[in-house]
Structure formats: C-alpha cells, structure tokens
Write a protein that holds these residues in place. Structure first.
Motif, short mmCIF file in Angstrom:
data_model
loop_
_atom_site.label_atom_id
_atom_site.label_comp_id
_atom_site.label_asym_id
_atom_site.label_seq_id
_atom_site.Cartn_x
_atom_site.Cartn_y
_atom_site.Cartn_z
N ASP A 1 0.83 -1.21 0.00
CA ASP A 1 0.00 0.00 0.00
C ASP A 1 0.86 1.25 0.00
OD1 ASP A 1 -2.32 -1.42 -0.06
OD2 ASP A 1 -2.78 -1.22 2.07
N ALA A 2 1.95 1.22 0.75
CA ALA A 2 2.86 2.37 0.79
C ALA A 2 3.40 2.68 -0.60
CB ALA A 2 4.01 2.11 1.76
N MET A 3 3.80 1.63 -1.33
CA MET A 3 4.37 1.85 -2.66
C MET A 3 3.30 2.20 -3.68
SD MET A 3 7.48 1.84 -2.10
CE MET A 3 8.01 2.04 -3.82
N ASP A 4 2.08 1.68 -3.51
CA ASP A 4 1.00 2.10 -4.41
C ASP A 4 0.79 3.60 -4.31
OD1 ASP A 4 -0.54 0.60 -6.31
OD2 ASP A 4 -1.02 -0.81 -4.72
N PHE A 5 0.81 4.13 -3.09
CA PHE A 5 0.65 5.58 -2.93
C PHE A 5 1.87 6.34 -3.45
CE2 PHE A 5 1.86 9.17 -0.10
CZ PHE A 5 0.98 10.10 -0.64
N LEU A 6 3.05 5.93 -3.05
CA LEU A 6 4.26 6.69 -3.38
C LEU A 6 4.54 6.72 -4.89
CD1 LEU A 6 6.58 5.52 -0.49
CD2 LEU A 6 5.60 7.80 -0.79
N THR A 7 4.22 5.64 -5.58
CA THR A 7 4.46 5.62 -7.03
C THR A 7 3.34 6.29 -7.81
OG1 THR A 7 3.49 3.40 -7.11
CG2 THR A 7 5.89 3.54 -6.96
N ARG A 8 2.29 6.73 -7.16
CA ARG A 8 1.16 7.37 -7.83
C ARG A 8 0.94 8.82 -7.42
NH1 ARG A 8 -2.30 3.66 -8.68
NH2 ARG A 8 -0.55 2.46 -7.94
N LYS A 9 1.54 9.24 -6.33
CA LYS A 9 1.19 10.52 -5.71
C LYS A 9 1.47 11.73 -6.59
CE LYS A 9 5.65 11.07 -3.35
NZ LYS A 9 6.09 12.26 -4.09
N ASP A 10 2.35 11.58 -7.58
CA ASP A 10 2.70 12.74 -8.42
C ASP A 10 1.98 12.76 -9.75
OD1 ASP A 10 4.82 14.03 -6.74
OD2 ASP A 10 5.69 12.03 -6.92
N TYR A 11 1.07 11.81 -9.98
CA TYR A 11 0.29 11.79 -11.23
C TYR A 11 -0.94 12.67 -11.08
CZ TYR A 11 3.02 7.79 -12.94
OH TYR A 11 4.01 6.97 -13.39
N THR A 12 -0.75 13.92 -10.81
CA THR A 12 -1.89 14.80 -10.53
C THR A 12 -2.69 15.11 -11.79
OG1 THR A 12 -0.42 16.71 -10.74
CG2 THR A 12 -0.77 15.83 -8.53
N ASP A 13 -2.05 15.15 -12.96
CA ASP A 13 -2.78 15.48 -14.19
C ASP A 13 -3.84 14.44 -14.53
OD1 ASP A 13 -1.37 17.78 -14.48
OD2 ASP A 13 -0.01 17.04 -16.02
N ASN A 14 -3.60 13.19 -14.17
CA ASN A 14 -4.54 12.10 -14.43
C ASN A 14 -4.96 11.43 -13.13
OD1 ASN A 14 -5.03 11.55 -17.42
ND2 ASN A 14 -2.83 11.83 -17.39
N TRP A 15 -5.15 12.23 -12.08
CA TRP A 15 -5.41 11.70 -10.75
C TRP A 15 -6.60 10.75 -10.70
CZ3 TRP A 15 -2.76 11.57 -6.33
CH2 TRP A 15 -3.44 11.28 -5.15
N LEU A 16 -7.72 11.14 -11.29
CA LEU A 16 -8.93 10.32 -11.22
C LEU A 16 -8.80 9.04 -12.03
CD1 LEU A 16 -11.74 13.03 -11.33
CD2 LEU A 16 -10.83 11.80 -9.36
N SER A 17 -7.87 9.02 -12.98
CA SER A 17 -7.60 7.79 -13.72
C SER A 17 -6.61 6.92 -12.96
CB SER A 17 -7.05 8.13 -15.11
OG SER A 17 -6.65 6.96 -15.79
N GLU A 18 -5.53 7.52 -12.49
CA GLU A 18 -4.49 6.75 -11.82
C GLU A 18 -4.97 6.12 -10.53
OE1 GLU A 18 -1.75 5.92 -13.02
OE2 GLU A 18 -1.61 7.22 -14.77
N THR A 19 -5.90 6.75 -9.84
CA THR A 19 -6.40 6.16 -8.60
C THR A 19 -7.37 5.01 -8.84
OG1 THR A 19 -8.08 7.92 -8.50
CG2 THR A 19 -6.07 8.24 -7.20
#
Length: 497
Positions: free
Chosen positions: A408-426
């Motif tokens: 879970d920690a790495m799922d967050f850390l590897t995704r936290k900077d994808y703000t332009d596609n946030w609703l897709s990346e999450t």
C-alpha cells in the motif's frame, strides 16, 4: 405524409421490424435518407458494430421492404447544439441533396435530437414514442441489449435483414464480447478520465528505452505488441534490419490510440509493408489463431488488466490467451510495474507535511490537478485513500508518520505525483502482484520463466519523488531501503507443447 425525403438519423446498429413498418408506412414514394451517426466508431460499448456492416443491413432491409434509400455516414463530433445542422450538411456533401423543411420530414424518437431538427423548421414524425401507439415498441438499442444478454428473443424483434447480416458476419459474438467486456469503457478506452494526449507523448518519449530493454529477447516472425498505444515501439521494431521479414502487429483497445496508429501507417511511418493494427481487446476473445505468434510484447499493460478487470481472474485469462496464441518456443515479454517483495508486511512511512497545504479532507473541486498538486505529501495520502478504488487503510501514528503495508505504501508513493490524471491513476493498482506471484502464475499457465526475468528499482523516482518527501522504516524504526518498482518477465512456451 407527402414529402420527397424522410431523414432517419441514428446509430442504426440494429434494425427492428417496427422500424421497417414505420418506414414503409411513412415514406411511401419518398426516399429514406439514413444518416448513420458515429460511423467512424466500432468495437466500443456505445458503438459495437462497424459502419459497413450497419450499411449492409440497411441496404438489405431496403431491398426486402421495397424502400428507396440513401445511406450517409456521419462521423462523431463533440457535443454541440448544431448537431442537426451538421448532419444535414453531411448529407448534402455526400449526396448533393439539399434537405429542407419544405422537402423533408425527420423520423426521430430521441427528444433532444428531435428538438434540434424542429429548431431548423423540420416536421418531426415520432417513431417508437408515437403517443398514438397503444404499446410503445422496444427501441433498437433495447433489442441490441437483449442480444448482448444472450436473450434469443432479440431475433423476433429485429428485422430479418439485421438477423441475416449478424449471422453471416458473426456479429452476435463480437457484440456480446464488446458490450459485456468488464475492461473497456463505453468509448472504447479504459477510463473516461484519461488524458490520451499525455499518454501518446509518454509512449513516444519512452519507446527507444523500452525497445532496448526487450530487443535481445524478440524472436523474429509474427511479432505482436498488445496494448501498443500509438505504435511507438513498433516503429522501433520497424527500423531493425533483422526484423525486416517479420510481421509487426499492434493490438490496441483504446479507440483514440488505435486511430493514431492507423494515421501513422497512412502517413508512411512504417517501411515494412506487413504492419497491421487491430482495434481489439484480448479479454473479449481470441485475436490470433492458436500457436501462431512468435513474440508478444506488453508494456505497462498487465496492471491495467488487473485493475480494470476482475484482478487475478482477468489476468489469468489474459496470460492463458497469450500462451494459447504463442508458438512452441515462442516468447512473451512483459514489462510493467510490480509490487515489492513481501508486499503484505507492515511498515512505517514518514511523509512531509511542509511541502504543501494540509486542509481537512473534503470533496474534490473541479480543478482536480491543481488541488491535489497543492497538497502536502501527507495530505495527499488522505486524498489517495479516499479516491483509490482498492481497499486501502493506514494507521496515523502522528507527526506525519503512518503505519500500513509495504504494498500500500508503494501504491501511494508511485502514484502521488500523477496529478494530471489523478482520477484515472487512482483507479489502478500497481502493487497487486510481486515477483513470486508472477512466477507462480506463469508456470501454472504453462510458460517457462526465463532466467533473464528480473525486477528493478527506478532510481530516478527514488531520488526525485520518494527520498525528498518520505522515509521508510520497519515498525520498530529500523530503516528500510526503497523496494523494487518494476518487473521484466521473459516467458517462453516450451517446445514440446
């Protein structure tokens, strides 16, 4: 009603017996102008039938019912209140006919669309929603959904012309596969919130790196890139002299990216004449014959199948399909993100609270990218936990520190900077499988895992995205090194299979 033309707009994926009765009653000596909308779309949930098959059914119905018809394709446009005017202009360009309120009536049962034509002065003749009908007949889309659900009564409601065309071209199976596909969205993509322009740029930028990563493992012959994006890796393969006799095949499920591939080929981006692109989803059924492909490549795809499908069930089905179409001795090369070894063990994560705002959790505003980008790393974790589609929990131990599993920690850390596609990346889980899980799955399906398979850690991400704002420890406070983030799998089908 005396008129020269009856304009009949619609997607016309399926024709009904009621429509035929309506047209033979209303058109009489008039010409029926079938404006087939979304004519450039196929293989999507909203538009599962290609235009040329729709046209074939229309022409067959017209011949059987004695109608004089003209079929005009209307390409999809952005939503506009001028849609009716655009359609009328399409008819004029395609046929030379100027349809006017004086010579044309419009047959339409969609209130919003009928209102557009009425605003131009056309008389509207209701079809399925005629108030004079004792019982409202089922609309074509409703009948198509019966077909998709496996309800054989659709054949009693559909016109024989549609039934015939669907049978001859095996459209029943393809419609059912597309409509019932759990992965593909209504518009033929994985998610409606994805910015495909960004993805095309990313694919192009990383194509050479990806090709260099896999080139030594590619077996000449029929080479397939599943989830080929805009075809950038196949462009690299096209330039390799050793593969000049190979077939290069791209398979892409997202309509936007598939269309870019076709455009590139039309513009001469490939020297090899044997470059082909398929708008398909391998989960919807076999794309290639058994034991017919020498090399299959997939890049950043398997985590999407896991995320948008039924996780292991969908992934196993995908891996089995790859195995089935691979020749004995052939290879599947898979490059993707992966979970860390021991992803379920508990860890502590300390996150910065000073690199952005720390507001209480609230509903996302319209400017998602701007809002998420302005949050501190610690506040972004709260936002991620609220938006992430997969079970995600952590314990706040204070001072920017939380306890959670390593995965879970790495799922967050590897995704936290994808703000332009946030609703897709999450909507996607990067750490669903670790290397041991992959090896077990591949061997269970029948593949042999080549010794060249390995995991790696993206050092740039560690140096630029993780280390500046986060630190990782065991629950007792002992420091932990950052784990692996990616996997390269070389899976071979044994020669004796």
């Amino acid at each position: 009603m005396e008129t020269d033309y009856l304009l009949f707009p619609g997607r016309h994926h399926l024709l009904t017996r009621f429509q035929a009765e309506f047209l033979t009653r209303q058109a009489r000596d008039a010409t029926v102008v079938w404006a087939v909308t979304s004519a450039n779309h196929e293989n999507t949930k909203r538009n599962p039938v290609p235009f040329h098959r729709r046209e074939a059914a229309i022409e067959r119905l017209s011949a059987q019912e004695g109608l004089r018809s003209l079929v005009v394709p209307v390409f999809d446009t952005a939503r506009t209140d001028r849609f009716a005017a655009v359609t009328v202009k399409n008819v004029e360009v395609a046929t030379g006919l100027a349809l006017t309120p004086e010579n044309t009536v419009v047959g339409c049962s969609t209130p919003a669309v009928a209102a557009m034509y009425a605003a131009l002065g056309f008389t509207i003749v209701p079809v399925e929603d005629d108030p004079a009908l004792d019982v409202a007949p089922e609309r074509p889309w409703d009948v198509l959904m019966r077909l998709a659900a496996g309800d054989e009564s659709w054949q009693e409601l559909a016109h024989p012309a549609t039934v015939d065309v669907f049978a001859r071209y095996r459209l029943v199976e393809s419609v059912q596969a597309v409509v019932n596909d759990p992965v593909v969205g209504d518009e033929g993509g994985l998610t409606a919130t994805r910015d495909y322009r960004t993805y095309v740029e990313a694919f192009a930028a990383g194509a050479e790196r990806k090709w260099q990563l896999v080139r030594e493992h590619v077996r000449p012959g029929r080479i397939v890139d599943v989830g080929c994006g805009a075809g950038a890796v196949l462009e690299m393969a096209d330039r390799d002299p050793a593969l000049r006799e190979s077939d290069l095949i791209g398979v892409e499920v997202a309509r936007h990216l598939f269309e870019e591939c076709v455009h590139k080929k039309a513009q001469g981006a490939f020297e090899n004449p044997n470059v082909f692109f398929y708008h398909r989803n391998v989960l919807g059924g076999a794309v290639f014959a058994p034991r017919s492909i020498d090399t299959t490549m997939t890049f950043a795809l398997t985590h999407e199948i896991w995320s948008y499908g039924a996780r292991m069930e969908s992934l196993r089905r995908f891996v089995a399909a790859i195995y089935e179409h691979t020749v004995p001795g052939g290879v599947w090369i898979n490059s993707d993100v992966c979970g860390p070894d021991g992803k379920d063990r508990p860890v502590r994560l300390r996150l910065s609270t000073t690199d952005g705002a720390n507001p209480p959790l609230e509903d996302l505003p319209a400017d998602v990218a701007g809002y998420v980008g302005g949050l501190s790393t610690r506040a972004r974790l709260d936002r991620f936990a609220a938006d992430f589609r997969f079970p995600f929990s952590f314990t706040d131990v204070g001072d920017g520190e939380v306890e959670l599993t390593l995965g879970d920690a790495m799922d967050f850390l590897t995704r936290k900077d994808y703000t332009d596609n946030w609703l897709s990346e999450t909507q996607e889980q990067f750490c669903g499988l670790e290397m041991a899980d992959w090896k077990s799955l591949l061997t269970d399906v029948g593949f042999e895992v080549d010794a060249a398979s390995h995991t790696t850690r993206n050092e740039w991400i560690v140096a630029n995205r993780l280390a500046p704002v986060a630190s990782l420890t065991r629950p007792d406070g002992t420091a932990l090194d950052w784990p692996v983030t990616h996997v390269l799998l070389i899976a071979r089908r044994p020669l004796n299979t």
